[in-house]
Scaffold this motif. Structure first.
Motif, PDB file in Angstrom:
ATOM      1  N   GLU A   1      12.244  10.236  64.267  1.00  0.00           N
ATOM      2  CA  GLU A   1      12.688  11.157  63.229  1.00  0.00           C
ATOM      3  C   GLU A   1      11.583  11.218  62.166  1.00  0.00           C
ATOM      4  OE1 GLU A   1      17.510  10.497  63.443  1.00  0.00           O
ATOM      5  OE2 GLU A   1      16.420   9.450  61.869  1.00  0.00           O
TER       6      GLU A   1
ATOM      7  N   GLU B   1      11.193  11.400  54.539  1.00  0.00           N
ATOM      8  CA  GLU B   1      10.389  11.703  53.358  1.00  0.00           C
ATOM      9  C   GLU B   1      10.559  10.568  52.363  1.00  0.00           C
ATOM     10  OE1 GLU B   1      10.009  15.740  51.875  1.00  0.00           O
ATOM     11  OE2 GLU B   1      10.501  15.039  49.871  1.00  0.00           O
TER      12      GLU B   1
ATOM     13  N   PRO C   1      16.634  17.423  42.771  1.00  0.00           N
ATOM     14  CA  PRO C   1      16.948  18.326  41.659  1.00  0.00           C
ATOM     15  C   PRO C   1      17.704  17.616  40.535  1.00  0.00           C
ATOM     16  CG  PRO C   1      18.399  18.757  43.510  1.00  0.00           C
ATOM     17  CD  PRO C   1      17.414  17.727  43.962  1.00  0.00           C
TER      18      PRO C   1
ATOM     19  N   LYS D   1      14.612   6.121  65.286  1.00  0.00           N
ATOM     20  CA  LYS D   1      15.928   6.695  64.978  1.00  0.00           C
ATOM     21  C   LYS D   1      16.859   5.589  64.496  1.00  0.00           C
ATOM     22  CE  LYS D   1      19.385   9.818  66.834  1.00  0.00           C
ATOM     23  NZ  LYS D   1      19.874  10.504  68.049  1.00  0.00           N
TER      24      LYS D   1
ATOM     25  N   ALA E   1      19.714   5.763  53.867  1.00  0.00           N
ATOM     26  CA  ALA E   1      18.258   5.740  53.866  1.00  0.00           C
ATOM     27  C   ALA E   1      17.733   4.653  52.936  1.00  0.00           C
ATOM     28  CB  ALA E   1      17.717   7.096  53.435  1.00  0.00           C
TER      29      ALA E   1
ATOM     30  N   GLU F   1      12.903  14.332  66.819  1.00  0.00           N
ATOM     31  CA  GLU F   1      14.119  14.906  66.238  1.00  0.00           C
ATOM     32  C   GLU F   1      13.761  15.224  64.793  1.00  0.00           C
ATOM     33  OE1 GLU F   1      17.581  12.461  66.987  1.00  0.00           O
ATOM     34  OE2 GLU F   1      17.362  12.740  69.149  1.00  0.00           O
TER      35      GLU F   1
ATOM     36  N   THR G   1      14.177  15.707  61.505  1.00  0.00           N
ATOM     37  CA  THR G   1      15.138  15.570  60.417  1.00  0.00           C
ATOM     38  C   THR G   1      14.553  16.070  59.101  1.00  0.00           C
ATOM     39  OG1 THR G   1      14.327  13.314  60.206  1.00  0.00           O
ATOM     40  CG2 THR G   1      16.403  13.606  61.381  1.00  0.00           C
TER      41      THR G   1
ATOM     42  N   GLY H   1      15.917  20.474  61.900  1.00  0.00           N
ATOM     43  CA  GLY H   1      17.186  20.354  62.612  1.00  0.00           C
ATOM     44  C   GLY H   1      17.069  20.529  64.113  1.00  0.00           C
TER      45      GLY H   1
ATOM     46  N   ASN I   1      12.003  21.181  44.183  1.00  0.00           N
ATOM     47  CA  ASN I   1      12.935  20.913  45.272  1.00  0.00           C
ATOM     48  C   ASN I   1      13.002  22.087  46.239  1.00  0.00           C
ATOM     49  OD1 ASN I   1      14.897  19.141  46.482  1.00  0.00           O
ATOM     50  ND2 ASN I   1      16.470  20.586  45.841  1.00  0.00           N
TER      51      ASN I   1
ATOM     52  N   PHE J   1      19.421  22.410  54.920  1.00  0.00           N
ATOM     53  CA  PHE J   1      20.545  21.849  55.674  1.00  0.00           C
ATOM     54  C   PHE J   1      21.841  22.203  54.942  1.00  0.00           C
ATOM     55  CE2 PHE J   1      16.872  19.005  56.203  1.00  0.00           C
ATOM     56  CZ  PHE J   1      16.686  19.126  57.562  1.00  0.00           C
TER      57      PHE J   1
ATOM     58  N   VAL K   1      19.630  17.174  65.518  1.00  0.00           N
ATOM     59  CA  VAL K   1      19.302  15.891  64.875  1.00  0.00           C
ATOM     60  C   VAL K   1      20.587  15.315  64.276  1.00  0.00           C
ATOM     61  CG1 VAL K   1      16.975  16.705  64.306  1.00  0.00           C
ATOM     62  CG2 VAL K   1      18.774  16.848  62.589  1.00  0.00           C
ATOM     63  N   ARG K   2      20.534  14.056  63.887  1.00  0.00           N
ATOM     64  CA  ARG K   2      21.692  13.395  63.271  1.00  0.00           C
ATOM     65  C   ARG K   2      22.083  14.059  61.968  1.00  0.00           C
ATOM     66  NH1 ARG K   2      20.891   8.372  60.741  1.00  0.00           N
ATOM     67  NH2 ARG K   2      18.685   8.869  60.643  1.00  0.00           N
TER      68      ARG K   2
ATOM     69  N   GLN L   1      25.254  13.348  58.606  1.00  0.00           N
ATOM     70  CA  GLN L   1      26.293  12.439  58.128  1.00  0.00           C
ATOM     71  C   GLN L   1      27.235  13.139  57.154  1.00  0.00           C
ATOM     72  OE1 GLN L   1      23.702   9.703  56.120  1.00  0.00           O
ATOM     73  NE2 GLN L   1      23.181   8.577  57.977  1.00  0.00           N
TER      74      GLN L   1
ATOM     75  N   MET M   1      29.173  11.375  54.338  1.00  0.00           N
ATOM     76  CA  MET M   1      29.308  10.050  53.734  1.00  0.00           C
ATOM     77  C   MET M   1      29.913  10.209  52.351  1.00  0.00           C
ATOM     78  SD  MET M   1      26.166   7.398  52.966  1.00  0.00           S
ATOM     79  CE  MET M   1      25.655   6.932  54.608  1.00  0.00           C
TER      80      MET M   1
ATOM     81  N   GLU N   1      29.033   9.700  61.085  1.00  0.00           N
ATOM     82  CA  GLU N   1      27.667  10.075  61.461  1.00  0.00           C
ATOM     83  C   GLU N   1      27.711  10.619  62.871  1.00  0.00           C
ATOM     84  OE1 GLU N   1      24.684   7.379  60.245  1.00  0.00           O
ATOM     85  OE2 GLU N   1      23.314   7.873  61.858  1.00  0.00           O
TER      86      GLU N   1
ATOM     87  N   ASN O   1      25.667  12.354  66.120  1.00  0.00           N
ATOM     88  CA  ASN O   1      24.413  12.672  66.785  1.00  0.00           C
ATOM     89  C   ASN O   1      24.358  14.169  67.096  1.00  0.00           C
ATOM     90  OD1 ASN O   1      22.632  10.534  67.012  1.00  0.00           O
ATOM     91  ND2 ASN O   1      23.792   9.571  68.668  1.00  0.00           N
TER      92      ASN O   1
ATOM     93  N   ASP P   1      22.941  11.152  53.989  1.00  0.00           N
ATOM     94  CA  ASP P   1      21.948  10.290  53.349  1.00  0.00           C
ATOM     95  C   ASP P   1      20.655  10.147  54.150  1.00  0.00           C
ATOM     96  OD1 ASP P   1      21.302   8.823  51.017  1.00  0.00           O
ATOM     97  OD2 ASP P   1      21.524   6.954  52.125  1.00  0.00           O
ATOM     98  N   ILE P   2      20.428  11.010  55.118  1.00  0.00           N
ATOM     99  CA  ILE P   2      19.107  11.051  55.740  1.00  0.00           C
ATOM    100  C   ILE P   2      18.158  11.573  54.659  1.00  0.00           C
ATOM    101  CG2 ILE P   2      17.723  12.160  57.546  1.00  0.00           C
ATOM    102  CD1 ILE P   2      20.301  12.286  59.216  1.00  0.00           C
ATOM    103  N   THR P   3      16.929  11.034  54.585  1.00  0.00           N
ATOM    104  CA  THR P   3      16.078  11.373  53.437  1.00  0.00           C
ATOM    105  C   THR P   3      15.974  12.885  53.269  1.00  0.00           C
ATOM    106  OG1 THR P   3      14.069  11.243  54.767  1.00  0.00           O
ATOM    107  CG2 THR P   3      14.665   9.259  53.552  1.00  0.00           C
ATOM    108  N   GLN P   4      16.198  13.323  52.070  1.00  0.00           N
ATOM    109  CA  GLN P   4      16.089  14.720  51.625  1.00  0.00           C
ATOM    110  C   GLN P   4      17.197  15.648  52.132  1.00  0.00           C
ATOM    111  OE1 GLN P   4      14.007  16.275  49.350  1.00  0.00           O
ATOM    112  NE2 GLN P   4      13.491  14.195  48.784  1.00  0.00           N
ATOM    113  N   HIS P   5      18.146  15.149  52.925  1.00  0.00           N
ATOM    114  CA  HIS P   5      19.195  16.059  53.382  1.00  0.00           C
ATOM    115  C   HIS P   5      20.141  16.440  52.249  1.00  0.00           C
ATOM    116  CE1 HIS P   5      18.900  15.776  58.014  1.00  0.00           C
ATOM    117  NE2 HIS P   5      17.716  15.664  57.452  1.00  0.00           N
TER     118      HIS P   5
ATOM    119  N   GLU Q   1      19.254  16.496  48.994  1.00  0.00           N
ATOM    120  CA  GLU Q   1      18.472  17.337  48.098  1.00  0.00           C
ATOM    121  C   GLU Q   1      18.304  18.740  48.671  1.00  0.00           C
ATOM    122  OE1 GLU Q   1      17.772  14.302  49.027  1.00  0.00           O
ATOM    123  OE2 GLU Q   1      17.763  13.160  47.167  1.00  0.00           O
ATOM    124  N   LYS Q   2      18.225  18.829  49.993  1.00  0.00           N
ATOM    125  CA  LYS Q   2      17.980  20.124  50.618  1.00  0.00           C
ATOM    126  C   LYS Q   2      19.278  20.746  51.143  1.00  0.00           C
ATOM    127  CE  LYS Q   2      13.476  19.771  49.880  1.00  0.00           C
ATOM    128  NZ  LYS Q   2      13.526  18.731  48.842  1.00  0.00           N
TER     129      LYS Q   2
ATOM    130  N   LYS R   1      25.179  18.312  50.215  1.00  0.00           N
ATOM    131  CA  LYS R   1      25.837  17.635  49.106  1.00  0.00           C
ATOM    132  C   LYS R   1      27.143  18.359  48.826  1.00  0.00           C
ATOM    133  CE  LYS R   1      24.970  15.981  44.422  1.00  0.00           C
ATOM    134  NZ  LYS R   1      24.012  15.952  43.306  1.00  0.00           N
TER     135      LYS R   1
END
Ligand SMILES: [Cu+2]
Ligand SMILES: [Cu+2]
Lengths: 555, 226
Positions: free
Chosen positions: A136, A139, A145, A170, A175, A208, A210, A248, A338, B88, B113-114, B116, B118, B135, B137, B160-164, B166-167, B170
């Motif tokens: 994966e 970042e 934001p 993976k 995180a 993958e 992400t 994705g 962002n 996302f 991709v995964r 979540q 949460m 979570e 898959n 909580d995958i990095t930046q998901h 923020e992007k 939420k």
């Protein structure tokens, strides 16, 4: 008439208020001769310099016993003698395959059941030859934001958190270390994991994606077909073989490497920025041997705790050393906004690689002093150590081994004939080059000058600085057993290394004396500057006023 | 609104500061927690994972389950298209439930991709680390349930995958009258986007502005009098 008075007044005022720090030096000396030295800022009295307070231990305690030699899932994992070690459960899972270990081991490793699947033994020599790796993209130190603090933080050195993208195995769950922490969990780090496969393995690597931008994987120096079996592109180059993997989406690369050696994998989308953002790692093809079950991933590179059969035959230890350089002007773009569209604007043209240079230099994702925690090469006398070195950065690397002359056995993964192997103490690696070094610690006056703490670093001045402040950069050391304490910290005889763990040391905030003017003085200077500007405005206005009738009159 | 905003900055900064300084203790503590024996009641397989699912244990101050609710949430890049600057997305960004409701969430991941779903802030005596976590898959569906506490509150839901987060991933889960609204929930609340620090040339800028305005003002004054 009024205008003339104003002009004179304005001129006198602006001359009086002209900020003294802008006087030419010659005038300042002349003035000083007549009126004595300027009294505005006096040289402070000499005082003992207070050392910045340590906010973290130099070498954190190994509470979980990760440094110890141990057997997990039947995998014998060598001890780490340096201070910070990788998670041994993850190592066991990378050896056995995440499909062949208990749920408990996977939970402790933080990996998903399909992160690294090991299949059949195709050549019947006692080790799995079907390897499916899922990567994966994380970042690190990205923006948010809602906050000015970076998210999923990964400090390369005290207080230094440049934005980064890395390939990661993976994993599941959060995180960060936990919900109350902003620190990325240990699997999410720089550099991308070193990947190890065996010659002839059928290797599938699934990206993958992400991440929110498109990426690929290009296998630099690894034997792989241009097209997959199904006719799809397999080279990871958007200009030549296939479209990139969108956010994705996922894509599988297939390879069955016939030749061995230390190679390189990296993203090939907008390579002027994506590689330097951190999408780069080592890719090692080991010689085919019986019962050669490899540690297929080495998190953050560094010491290989389960070495291959071929290495076992010839070497006592093996280390993966990935060097790179970072230009924070590029890497911090992701902290400024962002909006992915604006990030893309900056990556495409806002940032110009052709007129920039790097400010941070790392070995295995850390700069000094953090590099001392993880990347020390700890040895007994008379060891033969294999160092696989990759320069993944944009600048050249002049790798210097203090106290030792090493021998280059392989260049870009190709074995060199014995009579053409070079033994020296500085090795030059251009961008993307790899050298395998044999470090022989026999005290014979050439290969080693004997036990000690011997620095191992890039000799291009910048390489040993953090944004121009020394000591920093990709500094590590070759440390003999008698010179390392039980926690893995080198027993040095020089200055106290504690001061380098203070973030202010590298933020240029550390003052060697009380040279900062008081805030009252700053306010006075600011008011004086304002007064000067106002007076100058008066002068300009009067001049215009005087000249206006003349101009009109001429018409 | 503005004052509230800056108050939040202070709070956020303070919180982050605390998180930072106590990191060493947390790290050791939580790793024991995470790697220890706290994985009961957890489903973990090729589909994904469900953590802290709870269908029958009532939180304190709840005498009975007030209502049974079911949400089906879809996740993927397709759901981000209408949210500016997002990549996302979820099919739903705001959830409401009565206090003491039992909530069943079915989470369908349409990406490769995964992802979540949460939820944070639940009482820790009932939910390890105070969270309920789904979570899934690539292409998988997972579901689980939890019982919300009796207090009015707004809970953070994210990937909580990095930046998901923020992007775009939420959301907020409102129990009863809810608590304070969360920031930057797509299509629900505005982004926070703190202003960047003033550049160091600000002094110079002040000087130049003063110069120009002085010129203009004195020019006017002189013009009137001569
Ligand atoms: Cu890329
Ligand atoms: Cu997600």
């Amino acid at each position: 008439m009024r205008a003339v008075i104003m002009l004179v007044l304005g001129t006198v005022l602006s001359a009086l208020l002209f900020p003294p720090q802008w006087y030419p030096p010659k005038l300042r000396f002349t003035l000083a001769e007549y009126f004595g030295p300027p009294a505005a800022v006096s040289t402070p009295n000499s005082t003992m310099m207070a050392m910045p307070e340590l906010t973290e231990p130099m070498c954190p305690e190994d509470l979980l016993g990760w440094r110890e030699a141990q057997i997990i899932e039947g995998v014998s994992i060598a001890a780490t003698l340096a201070c910070v070690a990788d998670n041994p459960y993850a190592i066991a899972a990378f050896v056995k395959g995440t499909n062949n270990v208990s749920t408990d081991t996977l939970m402790r490793a933080g990996l998903t059941p399909d992160a690294l699947v090991k299949g059949a033994d195709l050549d019947g020599d006692g080790d799995p030859d079907e390897i499916h790796i899922r990567l994966e993209i994380a970042e690190l130190n990205g923006g948010s934001p809602d906050s000015q603090e970076p998210t999923a933080q990964y400090a390369i050195a005290p207080g230094i958190t440049p934005g980064m993208w890395v390939f990661v195995p993976k994993s599941f769950g959060m995180a960060t270390e936990n919900f109350d922490s902003v620190i990325a969990k240990e699997l999410l780090r720089s550099p991308s994991p070193a990947i190890r496969v065996e010659q002839g393995d059928r290797v599938f690597i699934t990206l993958e994606n992400t991440h929110y931008l498109p990426h690929t994987i290009h296998f630099h120096g690894v034997d792989h077909p241009f097209l997959r079996a199904d006719g799809e592109g397999n080279d990871g180059v958007p200009m030549a073989s296939e479209l990139p993997v969108e956010a994705g989406q996922a894509r599988t690369y297939e390879l069955t490497p016939r030749s061995t050696g230390t190679a390189f994998y990296h993203c090939h989308v907008q390579p002027q920025s994506h590689i330097l953002m951190g999408l780069q790692g080592m890719f090692i093809v080991e010689e085919n041997r019986p019962n050669n079950t490899l540690q297929s991933m080495n998190i953050g590179a560094g010491q290989v705790r389960v070495v291959s059969q071929a290495s076992r035959e010839e070497y006592d230890q093996e280390y993966d050393l990935q060097y790179t350089d970072i230009d924070s002007a590029l890497n911090n773009i992701i902290q400024e906004t962002n909006d992915p569209a604006r990030i893309q604007d900056w990556l495409h043209g806002g940032y110009n690689l052709a007129s920039s240079h790097s400010d941070y230099y790392t070995v295995n994702g850390r700069s000094f002093p953090y590099s001392y925690r993880e990347s020390l090469i700890v040895t007994e006398p008379n060891e033969r150590i294999r160092l696989r070195v990759l320069n993944a950065g944009g600048e050249g690397l002049a790798l210097h081994t203090h106290g030792h002359k090493a021998t280059a056995t392989h260049l870009d993964g190709v074995a060199q004939a014995e009579q053409s192997q070079v033994t020296r103490d500085v090795f030059w690696l251009a961008s993307a080059q790899r050298i395998d070094l044999l470090l022989n610690t026999s005290n014979d006056g050439t290969h080693s000058y004997g036990p000690g703490v011997w620095m191992l670093h890039d000799h291009t001045g910048r390489g040993t600085t953090n944004n121009g402040i020394a000591p920093g950069g990709n500094m590590s050391a070759i440390v003999y057993r008698d010179f390392i304490d039980e926690n893995g910290w080198p027993i040095t005889r020089g200055e106290d290394l504690g001061m380098f763990f203070a973030p202010e040391f590298y933020r240029r905030d550390l003052r060697f004396g009380e040279l900062e003017p008081s805030s009252a003085w700053s306010l006075f200077l600011l008011l004086r500057l304002l007064g000067f500007a106002l007076a100058l405005g008066l002068v300009l206005a009067s001049i215009v006023q005087i000249l206006m009738p003349l101009v009109r009159g001429r018409r | 609104m503005r004052a509230q905003g800056s108050l939040r900055v202070c709070l956020l900064v303070a919180l982050l500061g605390i998180a930072n300084t106590s990191y060493a203790q947390h790290e050791a503590h939580e790793q024991h927690d995470q790697h220890g024996d706290s994985h009961q009641g957890m489903q973990f397989d090729s589909k994904g994972m469900v953590m802290n699912s709870n269908v029958d244990v009532l939180p304190q101050n709840c005498s009975a389950i007030s209502e049974d609710l079911a949400f089906t949430v879809r996740a993927g890049t397709d759901y981000a298209i209408k949210n500016a600057g997002r990549i996302f997305g979820f099919s739903q960004y705001e959830f409401r439930a009565k206090p003491c409701a039992r909530v069943t969430v079915t989470f369908i991941n349409e990406d490769q991709v995964r992802h979540q779903w949460m939820l944070h802030g639940l009482p820790r005596y009932l939910y390890a680390q105070g969270m309920f976590h789904l979570e899934a898959n690539a292409g998988e569906t997972v579901s689980g349930a939890f019982i919300v506490p009796a207090d009015d509150a707004t809970y953070l839901v994210h990937c909580d995958i990095t930046q998901h987060m923020e992007k775009g991933m939420k959301a907020q889960f409102i129990v009863g009258a809810g608590g304070e609204q969360l920031w930057s929930v797509p299509s629900v609340t505005a982004d926070f986007n703190i202003e960047k620090r003033m550049p160091y040339g600000a002094y110079m800028l002040i000087g130049i502005v003063a110069l120009i305005s002085a010129a203009l003002i004195s020019f006017r004054l002189l013009g009137k009098n001569s």
